[in-house]
Design a protein around this motif. Structure first.
Motif, PDB file in Angstrom:
ATOM      1  N   VAL A 296      34.785  -4.415  -0.822  1.00  0.00           N
ATOM      2  CA  VAL A 296      33.731  -4.205   0.168  1.00  0.00           C
ATOM      3  C   VAL A 296      34.311  -3.543   1.412  1.00  0.00           C
ATOM      4  O   VAL A 296      35.298  -4.008   1.979  1.00  0.00           O
ATOM      5  N   ARG A 297      33.663  -2.452   1.851  1.00  0.00           N
ATOM      6  CA  ARG A 297      34.150  -1.705   3.011  1.00  0.00           C
ATOM      7  C   ARG A 297      33.328  -1.940   4.266  1.00  0.00           C
ATOM      8  O   ARG A 297      33.738  -1.555   5.358  1.00  0.00           O
ATOM      9  N   ALA A 298      32.152  -2.536   4.130  1.00  0.00           N
ATOM     10  CA  ALA A 298      31.317  -2.845   5.295  1.00  0.00           C
ATOM     11  C   ALA A 298      30.321  -3.920   4.897  1.00  0.00           C
ATOM     12  O   ALA A 298      29.915  -4.012   3.730  1.00  0.00           O
ATOM     13  N   VAL A 299      29.932  -4.737   5.876  1.00  0.00           N
ATOM     14  CA  VAL A 299      28.967  -5.816   5.649  1.00  0.00           C
ATOM     15  C   VAL A 299      27.822  -5.676   6.636  1.00  0.00           C
ATOM     16  O   VAL A 299      28.025  -5.413   7.824  1.00  0.00           O
ATOM     17  N   LYS A 300      26.606  -5.836   6.131  1.00  0.00           N
ATOM     18  CA  LYS A 300      25.426  -5.885   6.982  1.00  0.00           C
ATOM     19  C   LYS A 300      24.858  -7.310   6.918  1.00  0.00           C
ATOM     20  O   LYS A 300      24.679  -7.862   5.837  1.00  0.00           O
ATOM     21  N   LEU A 301      24.614  -7.914   8.058  1.00  0.00           N
ATOM     22  CA  LEU A 301      24.001  -9.234   8.119  1.00  0.00           C
ATOM     23  C   LEU A 301      22.570  -9.098   8.611  1.00  0.00           C
ATOM     24  O   LEU A 301      22.319  -8.452   9.639  1.00  0.00           O
ATOM     25  N   GLY A 302      21.638  -9.709   7.890  1.00  0.00           N
ATOM     26  CA  GLY A 302      20.246  -9.679   8.289  1.00  0.00           C
ATOM     27  C   GLY A 302      19.711 -11.079   8.477  1.00  0.00           C
ATOM     28  O   GLY A 302      20.302 -11.907   9.167  1.00  0.00           O
ATOM     29  N   MET A 303      18.588 -11.392   7.838  1.00  0.00           N
ATOM     30  CA  MET A 303      17.974 -12.707   7.962  1.00  0.00           C
ATOM     31  C   MET A 303      18.878 -13.768   7.357  1.00  0.00           C
ATOM     32  O   MET A 303      19.224 -13.713   6.180  1.00  0.00           O
ATOM     33  N   LEU A 304      19.230 -14.771   8.164  1.00  0.00           N
ATOM     34  CA  LEU A 304      20.108 -15.835   7.681  1.00  0.00           C
ATOM     35  C   LEU A 304      19.389 -17.175   7.554  1.00  0.00           C
ATOM     36  O   LEU A 304      19.851 -18.047   6.824  1.00  0.00           O
ATOM     37  N   GLY A 305      18.310 -17.350   8.267  1.00  0.00           N
ATOM     38  CA  GLY A 305      17.435 -18.482   8.005  1.00  0.00           C
ATOM     39  C   GLY A 305      17.637 -19.711   8.854  1.00  0.00           C
ATOM     40  O   GLY A 305      16.675 -20.336   9.264  1.00  0.00           O
ATOM     41  N   GLY A 306      18.883 -20.115   9.129  1.00  0.00           N
ATOM     42  CA  GLY A 306      19.075 -21.335   9.886  1.00  0.00           C
ATOM     43  C   GLY A 306      20.536 -21.588  10.219  1.00  0.00           C
ATOM     44  O   GLY A 306      21.432 -20.822   9.855  1.00  0.00           O
ATOM     45  N   THR A 307      20.766 -22.707  10.910  1.00  0.00           N
ATOM     46  CA  THR A 307      22.103 -23.034  11.420  1.00  0.00           C
ATOM     47  C   THR A 307      23.129 -23.190  10.307  1.00  0.00           C
ATOM     48  O   THR A 307      24.259 -22.695  10.413  1.00  0.00           O
TER      49      THR A 307
END
Length: 271
Positions: free
Chosen positions: A76-87
């Protein structure tokens, strides 16, 4: 591990059953921009272009297992973080990224286009403390930036610049303040990186089919980073790509509410 034939990007986000945002939008953007997409699903949503009717989070153990499976095999060369939902999900993702030398584009998904809240208020502090310092780039819209800072949304470019710099002070190496929620005939985004501010502007397009714009932009930036672009070049390329996707959105005719942007506007041809 052998070098990949194509660059690989990973999206860690929620699933959109309507296909316009979330994991589905990210994978489409990756593919349209010549990047192989892998995914970690953090939550399931029952939604369409009109509304979100149900959200069900993945267990922390399942999120962790998906991350380990992907990182254990794919370069993996890059990561995108979007909806995570909670703590708990935020803590799990933060732990799964610990020690991994890969750029992270963080899209702080908090509210759906329909107005439904996707991140509980009590999880905002966890996002701010655990993941903002890990981000190579944070991509908030104006309400999200205000939510992260506990203030009112910026109303002009000076306010956007001030809030972007305040967010940079929380740890991300750069912040892209997105002006889509602003007014006027021109839409202005500000990339704030160190002491430098890059202004990206485009005519504000008249369409209601803007579902998934935030997801698509952050995924397109991650795709650029996976291909070895500098952050500024990746943001510029993604900005132009998104403008084209919005311009072509009305030609899709998907759904009866806020339809999706056209991720493959550069690939699909009429007839």
């Amino acid at each position: 591990m052998e070098a990949p034939l194509v660059p690989i990007a990973l999206t860690i986000a929620g699933s959109d059953s309507g296909g316009g945002a979330g994991i589905q939008a990210d994978l489409k953007a990756f593919s349209a921009l010549g990047v192989y997409g892998a995914s970690v699903v953090t939550a399931l949503t029952a939604q369409n272009t009109r509304e979100v009717t149900r959200v069900e989070g993945a267990s922390p153990a399942m999120i962790a297992a998906q991350m380990e499976a992907v990182f254990g095999d794919l370069a993996v060369r890059a990561v995108k973080l979007g909806m995570l939902g909670g703590t708990e999900a935020i803590a799990t993702v933060a732990e799964g990224l610990r020690g991994r030398e890969v750029p992270v584009v963080l899209d702080p998904v908090m509210v759906a286009k329909s107005g439904d809240r996707l991140l509980p208020a009590d999880a905002v502090a966890a996002l701010r403390e655990r993941l903002l310092p890990r981000a190579a780039l944070l991509t908030p819209n104006l309400p999200e930036a205000a939510d992260l800072l506990g203030t009112r949304p910026a109303r002009d470019e000076a306010g956007m610049r001030e809030q972007g710099q305040a967010l940079c002070a929380l740890g991300p190496r750069a912040v892209l303040m997105k002006g889509g929620h602003g007014g006027g005939t021109e839409c202005v985004d500000l990339l704030i990186e160190g002491g430098r501010v890059t202004r990206l502007c485009a005519p504000r397009q008249r369409t209601r089919n803007t579902h998934g714009t935030g997801c698509t932009l952050s995924a397109a930036i991650a795709a650029g980073l996976a291909r070895g672009m500098t952050l500024t070049d990746a943001v510029r390329r993604a900005h132009g790509y998104l403008q084209g996707a919005i311009a072509a959105a009305d030609g899709l005719g998907v759904g009866s509410g806020h339809g999706p942007v056209h991720h493959f506007h550069e690939v699909w041809r009429d007839g």
